[in-house]
Design a protein around this motif. Structure first.
Motif, PDB file in Angstrom:
ATOM      1  N   THR A 151       0.830  -1.087  -0.017  1.00  0.00           N
ATOM      2  CA  THR A 151       0.076  -0.094  -0.023  1.00  0.00           C
ATOM      3  C   THR A 151       0.781   1.311  -0.260  1.00  0.00           C
ATOM      4  OG1 THR A 151      -1.788  -1.213   1.284  1.00  0.00           O
ATOM      5  CG2 THR A 151      -1.823   1.289   1.152  1.00  0.00           C
ATOM      6  N   GLN A 152       1.942   1.196   0.924  1.00  0.00           N
ATOM      7  CA  GLN A 152       2.728   2.409   1.073  1.00  0.00           C
ATOM      8  C   GLN A 152       3.677   2.672  -0.294  1.00  0.00           C
ATOM      9  OE1 GLN A 152       4.530   3.531   4.776  1.00  0.00           O
ATOM     10  NE2 GLN A 152       3.561   1.825   5.519  1.00  0.00           N
ATOM     11  N   TYR A 153       3.803   1.710  -0.986  1.00  0.00           N
ATOM     12  CA  TYR A 153       4.821   1.452  -2.071  1.00  0.00           C
ATOM     13  C   TYR A 153       3.696   2.267  -3.109  1.00  0.00           C
ATOM     14  CZ  TYR A 153       7.050   0.048  -6.356  1.00  0.00           C
ATOM     15  OH  TYR A 153       7.859  -0.306  -7.491  1.00  0.00           O
ATOM     16  N   ALA A 154       2.516   1.499  -3.355  1.00  0.00           N
ATOM     17  CA  ALA A 154       1.686   2.022  -4.540  1.00  0.00           C
ATOM     18  C   ALA A 154       1.461   3.449  -4.209  1.00  0.00           C
ATOM     19  CB  ALA A 154       0.434   1.269  -4.369  1.00  0.00           C
ATOM     20  N   ALA A 155       1.148   3.879  -2.948  1.00  0.00           N
ATOM     21  CA  ALA A 155       0.941   5.386  -2.639  1.00  0.00           C
ATOM     22  C   ALA A 155       1.828   6.289  -3.329  1.00  0.00           C
ATOM     23  CB  ALA A 155       0.505   5.922  -1.293  1.00  0.00           C
ATOM     24  N   ALA A 156       3.193   6.000  -2.770  1.00  0.00           N
ATOM     25  CA  ALA A 156       4.392   6.777  -3.205  1.00  0.00           C
ATOM     26  C   ALA A 156       4.573   6.835  -4.713  1.00  0.00           C
ATOM     27  CB  ALA A 156       5.648   6.204  -2.562  1.00  0.00           C
ATOM     28  N   ALA A 188       1.733   7.000  -7.020  1.00  0.00           N
ATOM     29  CA  ALA A 188       0.588   7.190  -7.608  1.00  0.00           C
ATOM     30  C   ALA A 188      -0.132   5.973  -8.223  1.00  0.00           C
ATOM     31  CB  ALA A 188       0.978   8.210  -8.357  1.00  0.00           C
ATOM     32  N   LEU A 189       0.050   4.814  -7.559  1.00  0.00           N
ATOM     33  CA  LEU A 189      -0.643   3.732  -8.163  1.00  0.00           C
ATOM     34  C   LEU A 189      -1.981   3.602  -7.464  1.00  0.00           C
ATOM     35  CD1 LEU A 189       2.335   1.425  -8.459  1.00  0.00           C
ATOM     36  CD2 LEU A 189       1.170   2.398 -10.269  1.00  0.00           C
ATOM     37  N   HIS A 190      -3.098   4.407  -7.741  1.00  0.00           N
ATOM     38  CA  HIS A 190      -4.033   4.756  -6.701  1.00  0.00           C
ATOM     39  C   HIS A 190      -4.967   3.795  -6.557  1.00  0.00           C
ATOM     40  CE1 HIS A 190      -2.578   8.827  -6.796  1.00  0.00           C
ATOM     41  NE2 HIS A 190      -3.004   9.156  -8.108  1.00  0.00           N
ATOM     42  N   VAL A 191      -5.156   2.650  -7.465  1.00  0.00           N
ATOM     43  CA  VAL A 191      -6.152   1.694  -7.322  1.00  0.00           C
ATOM     44  C   VAL A 191      -5.609   0.723  -6.198  1.00  0.00           C
ATOM     45  CG1 VAL A 191      -7.019  -0.323  -8.338  1.00  0.00           C
ATOM     46  CG2 VAL A 191      -7.029   1.552  -9.372  1.00  0.00           C
ATOM     47  N   HIS A 192      -4.409   0.409  -5.981  1.00  0.00           N
ATOM     48  CA  HIS A 192      -3.807  -0.477  -5.184  1.00  0.00           C
ATOM     49  C   HIS A 192      -3.580   0.184  -3.718  1.00  0.00           C
ATOM     50  CE1 HIS A 192      -2.355  -1.946  -8.794  1.00  0.00           C
ATOM     51  NE2 HIS A 192      -2.684  -3.081  -8.522  1.00  0.00           N
ATOM     52  N   ALA A 193      -3.311   1.426  -3.890  1.00  0.00           N
ATOM     53  CA  ALA A 193      -3.264   2.218  -2.518  1.00  0.00           C
ATOM     54  C   ALA A 193      -4.588   2.493  -1.868  1.00  0.00           C
ATOM     55  CB  ALA A 193      -2.764   3.820  -2.806  1.00  0.00           C
ATOM     56  N   LEU A 236      -3.201   2.896   7.241  1.00  0.00           N
ATOM     57  CA  LEU A 236      -3.592   2.620   5.866  1.00  0.00           C
ATOM     58  C   LEU A 236      -4.750   3.135   5.151  1.00  0.00           C
ATOM     59  CD1 LEU A 236      -3.053  -1.246   6.068  1.00  0.00           C
ATOM     60  CD2 LEU A 236      -1.599   0.518   4.982  1.00  0.00           C
ATOM     61  N   HIS A 237      -5.902   3.578   6.032  1.00  0.00           N
ATOM     62  CA  HIS A 237      -6.931   4.194   5.611  1.00  0.00           C
ATOM     63  C   HIS A 237      -6.759   5.443   5.314  1.00  0.00           C
ATOM     64  CE1 HIS A 237      -9.001   0.499   6.240  1.00  0.00           C
ATOM     65  NE2 HIS A 237      -9.364   0.682   7.607  1.00  0.00           N
ATOM     66  N   ARG A 238      -6.083   6.128   5.953  1.00  0.00           N
ATOM     67  CA  ARG A 238      -5.494   7.490   5.591  1.00  0.00           C
ATOM     68  C   ARG A 238      -4.928   7.589   4.537  1.00  0.00           C
ATOM     69  NH1 ARG A 238      -4.383   8.585  11.421  1.00  0.00           N
ATOM     70  NH2 ARG A 238      -6.129   9.416  12.414  1.00  0.00           N
ATOM     71  N   ILE A 239      -3.909   6.624   3.940  1.00  0.00           N
ATOM     72  CA  ILE A 239      -3.284   6.687   2.813  1.00  0.00           C
ATOM     73  C   ILE A 239      -4.275   6.419   1.806  1.00  0.00           C
ATOM     74  CG2 ILE A 239      -1.793   5.072   1.166  1.00  0.00           C
ATOM     75  CD1 ILE A 239      -0.037   4.420   3.868  1.00  0.00           C
ATOM     76  N   ALA A 240      -5.204   5.341   2.089  1.00  0.00           N
ATOM     77  CA  ALA A 240      -6.502   5.086   0.793  1.00  0.00           C
ATOM     78  C   ALA A 240      -7.208   6.563   0.645  1.00  0.00           C
ATOM     79  CB  ALA A 240      -7.166   4.207   1.575  1.00  0.00           C
ATOM     80  N   GLU A 241      -7.369   7.166   1.820  1.00  0.00           N
ATOM     81  CA  GLU A 241      -8.204   8.620   1.503  1.00  0.00           C
ATOM     82  C   GLU A 241      -7.439   9.370   0.710  1.00  0.00           C
ATOM     83  OE1 GLU A 241      -9.868  12.343   4.421  1.00  0.00           O
ATOM     84  OE2 GLU A 241      -8.493  10.466   5.233  1.00  0.00           O
TER      85      GLU A 241
END
Length: 1019
Positions: A629-634, A636-641, A664-669
Motif C-alpha cells: 500500500t505504501q509503495y503504491a501510494a508513493a 501514484a498507483l491509486h487503485v492499489h493504494a 492505511l485508511h488515511r493513505i487510501a483516503e
C-alpha cells in the motif's frame, strides 16, 4: 502416623522433642469462610462438610486418614502424611476425589454452606514439640495456600478446587506422575510476607488447557506410555560445519558464561558488534549451538531487521509478539502494548534457562524490553552499533578475519585441493576479508569446476570499478554478490532481480510466480535454486527472504535493467489485491463491494476456501500488504493504494490492529482524492470513521462518516448510504446526540429494508435498540434487540450476536433482571474473546462488572473491571477505559477504599469530558456525589448531583436524570431538609416507575417512612 499433639509421659511431663521426620504436607483453606453473610450455623456446616469431604477423598485416593495427624485451623486444616504413602496419590487421585466430594456437598447445601477450597501441597522435614509442629517446610506450605495467585485462580474458576504445589513437589512428583498431567499446571510467582518463590497451580475440576510442549523443561519432562519427553523450543538456524576463526572471541564468551553459572550471577548479556558482512550472525549462531546444552528450556532466534532495506526496524512490541507466538501463545491472547507483552514474555520464561539470540539490533531501546527478567539465561545480541547504552551487556567486537583465517575459510568452502596460495590471498583481500563475501565467492568456485582460483582472482580484480562505486563497507560484498549472480541461469537471474522489487520482506511461491510471470512449478524450482546458492533463506516453510545486503544488491541490479520492471511490480500488486479480496469474501460479515477490475488476474493463488485459511493468509501477509500500500501510494498507483486497505479493513478492526488501520485508511483516503475516485474515497472514509469510533475519537469519526455519507448520497449509492448512516448513528448515540442518532438509524433501517439487506437491517435495528436503551424506552429496546439477535442467529453472524448480547444485558440490568443480565453479558464476554474482538470484550466486561456490583459480588466485579481497564489501556480505547474506571470507582466506594474511589471517579469524569460524552459525565457525577457525601459532607455531593441533573436533562437521559434527582433528595435529607428531599425523591420515583426500574421500589420505601418532626432545615 505421628500425632500432631505432644505425647505425655506423666502429669506435667512432656515427652522429649522428637527428631525431624519427612512428611507430605497438605494445607487446605476455605474460600470466604469469614464472609459476613455466613452465620455461625453456616460456618459449622462448612467445617463439617470440609472434614467429611477430606475423609472421603483420602479414602478414595487410598491415603490413610488419621484424625490425630490433622490440625484444625478454623477455616482450614493442616494434614501431615507419612513418608511411606506414595506422593503420586496426592496429584493423581486426591484432587479429583476431593473435587467430587465438594460438588456433592454443595449440591446438598444452600449457598452460604457451600465450599470452594484452596489446597497447597509440599513435602519436607517436620519437627514436633510440645506445641505441635514447626518447620520451614510447613511455613512454605501455608505461604503457598495464602498466595494471591491461588486466590485469583479459584475466584476466576467455575470449579470448586484450586491446587498449588511447591516447585520441589512439581519437579519431583507432578512431572514424573503418569496421570498428574503436568501440562495442565501453570507456574505463578508467590510473594507472601518474607517468602518469595514459585508455585504451580492446577484446577482439577476446570483444568487449564495443556501448556504447549515447547514451554516444558526437557530435563524434567513427563513421559507417558514410552513416548519421548516433551522438548523445549529450538529456534536456532542451522550451524555451519565449516565455521572458521574467532577462536579468541569464542573462548572469552564461553569462559564468561561458565564463570557466571558457577557464581550464580544474573542473566548474561553479550552484544556482538561489527560492520556489515563481518559474520556477527554466523558467530552468534555458532556460539549458541556450542552453549545450547547449558540452556535446556529453549533456544530462540529473533531477527530485528535494523538494516533490512525497505523495512522499518522491528519495534519492541512486534518483536515480543513474535516471541510470544513462537512459545505457543494464541494470537488472541497476545496483549497490546509493550509493557504487557514484556510482562507476559518474562513470566513465561521465568525460572527457565533459555538462550535468546537477538539479531541485527538497532539500539538499546529496541532490545531492552525483550530481555528475560530472571537469572540463568543467556542473551546474544548482534548489531552494527556498539549499544554502549546497554550497560549490562558485555561487548564482543568482531573485526575482519586475519588473513590466515580468511584464507583457511575460503579453502574449506571452495573444496579445492590445488589451492594457489597467492591467488587465495588475492581473493580474500579483494573480498575485504569479510566472511560473507568469502563464503559466497568460495561457493561460486566450488560449483564451477572448470574455473581455476587464478581465473576467479582475475575476475574479482576486474571488478574494481564497480567496487569503487559502492559504499566503503560493502565494496567486496557487492563484487561477491555480482559473481554469485552471474553464476545463475537467465531465468534465475530474472527472478533474483525481481525479488529485489518486492516492497515487503518475505514472499511465498504464489507471489513470486506473479512477480516473475511464470508457472508455480517453475517458480518453486527457481526459488529452490536461489536457496541452494545461499541467495535467499527459508525462515519458515514456503516463505522466502532475501538477506538485507542481497536485497540491496538485487535492487541495484533491477535498477540497471528496466525491462519488465514496472510490469512485474504491477503484477505483484494485482496479485495481492486480488487475493486479499478473495480472503475478505471469506471473512467479511457482509459481501464486500467489488474491487476495480484487474486486467490480468493472477494465474496462481493460494487455495483459500475457509474463513480460518483466509484469516491465516491475512495474518501472514499483513506486513506485505502494508508495504505494498505504501509503495503504491508513493508511486501514484491509486487503485492499489485505495483498495488494498479496503480489503484489510475488517480484519484489522476485529484483530485490534488499529494503529495500522489508521495509517492505511488515511493513505487510501489521500490516494482516492488524488485519483478522483469518489467511491473509493467514500469507502476509505467509512473504514477510517469506523476505526476512529472504536478508538473513542468521536469528533473525528463523525467528520469521516459524515463525509462518507455525503459522498454516497452524491453517487446515488444506496447500500453505501445505509452503511454510513448506521455507523454514523452509533457515533451520534455515543456523543449523546439522540435526535440525530434516531434520524440516522431510522433512515438506515428504511434503506436496508428497501434493499432487502437482512444483515444491514439487523445492524441498524441493534443500534436503534441501544439508542432506545439510552433514552429509557426499555420495552421498545427489548423488542429491537431481541429481533436483531434472532436475525443475527439466523444469519450465523456471531459478531452481531456478541454485540447485541451486551446491550440486551444492559436492558435486563436496568429493569432489575440481574440474573438474566449476568447470563447475557457472560456469553458476550466469551463470544467476543473467542472472536478476538477486543473492543467488544471491553464493553461486555464493563457492563458485566456493573451487574456483578449490583448483585453484591464486588470481588468478581473488580476482576471484570480490572480486565476491562487493562484491555482499554493496551488498545488506547478511551471510552472503555473511562467506563471501566467509573464502575471500578463505585466498587472501591462500596468496599470502603474511599480515597482510591475518589481518584478513579474523578479520572473517569475527566475522560468523559475529554471525549465529549455527557451521559458518562452524568453517571460519573452521580457516583462521585454519593461518594463525597460519605467522605466530605453532603454539600459537595449535592453539587455533583445538581450538575449531573443539568447534563441528563440536556441530553434527554431519563435514567441519569432520575439518579440525579434521587441523589439530590438523599443529600437534602442528609442535611436535615426532609421536605425538600422528599420532593426530589417523588420526582425520581415518577421517572423510575415510568422506566420500570427496580430503583423505584427503593425510593418508594424511603418515601413511605414516617417524616421526622422538626427536621425541616434549609440548604
Amino acid at each position: 502416623m505421628v500425632s500432631l499433639l505432644p505425647s505425655w509421659r506423666g502429669e506435667g511431663q512432656v515427652e522429649e522433642q522428637q527428631l525431624a521426620v519427612h512428611r507430605t504436607i497438605v494445607v487446605v483453606d476455605v474460600e470466604g469462610f469469614g464472609d459476613r453473610r455466613r452465620t455461625n450455623r453456616h460456618q459449622v456446616a462448612v467445617r463439617a462438610g470440609l472434614y467429611r469431604s477430606l475423609r472421603e477423598a483420602f479414602h478414595q485416593a487410598g491415603i490413610p486418614w488419621v484424625p490425630s495427624a490433622c490440625e484444625d485451623r478454623g477455616d482450614g486444616a493442616l494434614v501431615l502424611i507419612p513418608a511411606e504413602v506414595p506422593k503420586a496419590l496426592l496429584v493423581e487421585l486426591l484432587p479429583s476425589a476431593l473435587a467430587r466430594e465438594l460438588h456433592a456437598h454443595n449440591g446438598a447445601h444452600p449457598g452460604q454452606e457451600r465450599i470452594r477450597l484452596r489446597m497447597a501441597l509440599h513435602a519436607g522435614e517436620v519437627t514436633y514439640d510440645e506445641h505441635g509442629v514447626t518447620a520451614a517446610s510447613v511455613n512454605l506450605a501455608f505461604r503457598l495456600a495464602e498466595a494471591e495467585a491461588l486466590k485469583t485462580a479459584l475466584a476466576e474458576s467455575p470449579g470448586v478446587l484450586a491446587v498449588i504445589v511447591s516447585s520441589w513437589f512439581f519437579e519431583e512428583v507432578v512431572r514424573h506422575s503418569a496421570t498428574g498431567d503436568a501440562a495442565k499446571y501453570r507456574s505463578v510467582p508467590v510473594r507472601v510476607k518474607e517468602t518469595v518463590t514459585t508455585g504451580w497451580i492446577c484446577l482439577p475440576d476446570h483444568p487449564y488447557p495443556p501448556v504447549p510442549p515447547m514451554l516444558e523443561r526437557p530435563s524434567a519432562a513427563r513421559t507417558t506410555g514410552g513416548q519421548e519427553p516433551m522438548a523445549a523450543l529450538r529456534m536456532l538456524p542451522r550451524d555451519t560445519a565449516l565455521f572458521t576463526g574467532r577462536a579468541r572471541e569464542l573462548e572469552h564468551l564461553v569462559a564468561a558464561v561458565s564463570e557466571a553459572a558457577a557464581a550464580g550471577w544474573a542473566m548474561g548479556i553479550h552484544a556482538v558488534n561489527g560492520m556489515a558482512g563481518i559474520g556477527k550472525t554466523t558467530f552468534a549462531v555458532h556460539a549458541a549451538h556450542l552453549l545450547a546444552p547449558r540452556f535446556p528450556d529453549g533456544q530462540y532466534f529473533l531477527p530485528l531487521h535494523s538494516h533490512t532495506p525497505g523495512q522499518r526496524p522491528a519495534d519492541p512490541g512486534t518483536a515480543l509478539e513474535t516471541l510470544l507466538l513462537a512459545t505457543g501463545i494464541a494470537t488472541s491472547r497476545v496483549p497490546d502494548g509493550v509493557d504487557a507483552r514484556a510482562m507476559l514474555w518474562r513470566n513465561g520464561v521465568a525460572s527457565k534457562k533459555i538462550l535468546l539470540v537477538l539479531d541485527d539490533a538497532a539500539s538499546h531501546e529496541q532490545v531492552r524490553p525483550l530481555l528475560p527478567g530472571t537469572p540463568g539465561s543467556l542473551v546474544l545480541i548482534t548489531s552494527r552499533r556498539r549499544l554502549a547504552a546497554l550497560e549490562e551487556a558485555t561487548p564482543i567486537s568482531l573485526g575482519t578475519l586475519p588473513p590466515p583465517d580468511a584464507a583457511m575459510l575460503f579453502a574449506r568452502l571452495a573444496g579445492r585441493a590445488d589451492s594457489d596460495a597467492a591467488a587465495v590471498a588475492d581473493i580474500t583481500r579483494l573480498c575485504g576479508y569479510l566472511p560473507l563475501a568469502i563464503r559466497l565467492i568460495a561457493g561460486t568456485l566450488r560449483h564451477r569446476p572448470p574455473w581455476s582460483i587464478t581465473d576467479l582472482a582475475a575476475e574479482l580484480a576486474a571488478g574494481k570499478g564497480r567496487l569503487a562505486a559502492m559504499r566503503a563497507e560493502n565494496l567486496s560484498v557487492a563484487a561477491a554478490f555480482d559473481l554469485s549472480y552471474q553464476d545463475l541461469a537467465p531465468d534465475q537471474q530474472r527472478l533474483f532481480r525481481r525479488l529485489g522489487l518486492h516492497p515487503g520482506t518475505s514472499i511465498d511461491a504464489y507471489a513470486a510466480a506473479a512477480l516473475d510471470d511464470t508457472t508455480l512449478d517453475a517458480t518453486r524450482r527457481h526459488l529452490d535454486d536461489l536457496y541452494d546458492h545461499h541467495l535467499i533463506t527459508e525462515p519458515a516453510r514456503g516463505r522466502y527472504r532475501l538477506h538485507d545486503l542481497l536485497r540491496e544488491h538485487a535492487r541495484g541490479l533491477a535498477a540497471r535493467d528496466s525491462t519488465g520492471r514496472d510490469a512485474a511490480v504491477g503484477r505483484l500488486l494485482d496479485y495481492y489485491l486480488h487475493t486479499a479480496a478473495a480472503a475478505r469474501r471469506l471473512t467479511a460479515r457482509r459481501p464486500p463491494p467489488g474491487i476495480p477490475p484487474i486486467a490480468r488476474p493472477p494465474a496462481h493463488t493460494p487455495p483459500l476456501s475457509a474463513q480460518d485459511e483466509a484469516l491465516a493468509w491475512f495474518e501472514a501477509e499483513r506486513a506485505n500488504l502494508d508495504a505494498c500500500t505504501q509503495y503504491a501510494a508513493a508511486r501514484a498507483l491509486h487503485v492499489h493504494a485505495v483498495w488494498i486497505p479496503a480489503q484489510l479493513s475488517e480484519f484489522l478492526a476485529t484483530r485490534g490492529y488499529w494503529d495500522q488501520a489508521f495509517t492505511l485508511h488515511r493513505i487510501a483516503e489521500t490516494a482516492a482524492q488524488a485519483a478522483g475516485d469518489q467511491g473509493g474515497y467514500a469507502a476509505a472514509l467509512t473504514h477510517l470513521g469506523t476505526v476512529q469510533y472504536v478508538a473513542g475519537d468521536y469528533p473525528a469519526a463523525i467528520t469521516s462518516l459524515s463525509g462518507a455519507l455525503s459522498l454516497y448520497r452524491d453517487l446515488g449509492d444506496r447500500p453505501g448510504t445505509a452503511v454510513a448512516l448506521t455507523h454514523l448513528g452509533r457515533v451520534q448515540l455515543h456523543t449523546d446526540s439522540y435526535p440525530s442518532a434516531a434520524a440516522s438509524l431510522s433512515e438506515a433501517l428504511r434503506l436496508h429494508r428497501d434493499l432487502r439487506d437482512p444483515l444491514g437491517h439487523a445492524d441498524a435495528l441493534a443500534s436503534l435498540g441501544s439508542l432506545q436503551t439510552a433514552t429509557g424506552d426499555y420495552p421498545a429496546a427489548a423488542v429491537s434487540l431481541s429481533n436483531s439477535l434472532v436475525s443475527y442467529h439466523d444469519l450465523g453472524d456471531r459478531q452481531g450476536q456478541a454485540y447485541v448480547l451486551i446491550d440486551y444485558g444492559t436492558v435486563q440490568c436496568d429493569t432489575g433482571d440481574h440474573q438474566a443480565a449476568v447470563s447475557s453479558l457472560t456469553q458476550a464476554v466469551a463470544l467476543n474473546r473467542e472472536l478476538a474482538d477486543r473492543y467488544g470484550e471491553i464493553r461486555a466486561l464493563v457492563h458485566l462488572g456493573e451487574v456483578q456490583r449490583l448483585t453484591g459480588n464486588c470481588t468478581a466485579a473488580a476482576i471484570s473491571l480490572t480486565r476491562a481497564l487493562d484491555l482499554s489501556r493496551e488498545t488506547s480505547q478511551r471510552h472503555g477505559y473511562a467506563h471501566a474506571l467509573l464502575q471500578l470507582g463505585t466498587v472501591q466506594h462500596i468496599t470502603g477504599d474511599l480515597a482510591t474511589a475518589a481518584t478513579s471517579l474523578r479520572q473517569a469524569l475527566e475522560l468523559c469530558r475529554d471525549i465529549g460524552e455527557k451521559k458518562g459525565q452524568a453517571t460519573a457525577l452521580n457516583h462521585l456525589g454519593a461518594l463525597l457525601s460519605d467522605s466530605s459532607g453532603h454539600e459537595n455531593g449535592l453539587a455533583c448531583h445538581t450538575e449531573a441533573l443539568t447534563l441528563a436533562r440536556d441530553i434527554g437521559s431519563p435514567r441519569e436524570e432520575a439518579d440525579a434527582l434521587q441523589g439530590i433528595g438523599q443529600r437534602y435529607i442528609q442535611a436535615g431538609n426532609t421536605s425538600a428531599g422528599r420532593t426530589y425523591l417523588r420526582q425520581a420515583l415518577e421517572i423510575y416507575q415510568r422506566l420500570g426500574s427496580p430503583s423505584a421500589q427503593l425510593v418508594e420505601n424511603v418515601l413511605n417512612e414516617p417524616e421526622p418532626c422538626n427536621r425541616q432545615g434549609t440548604q
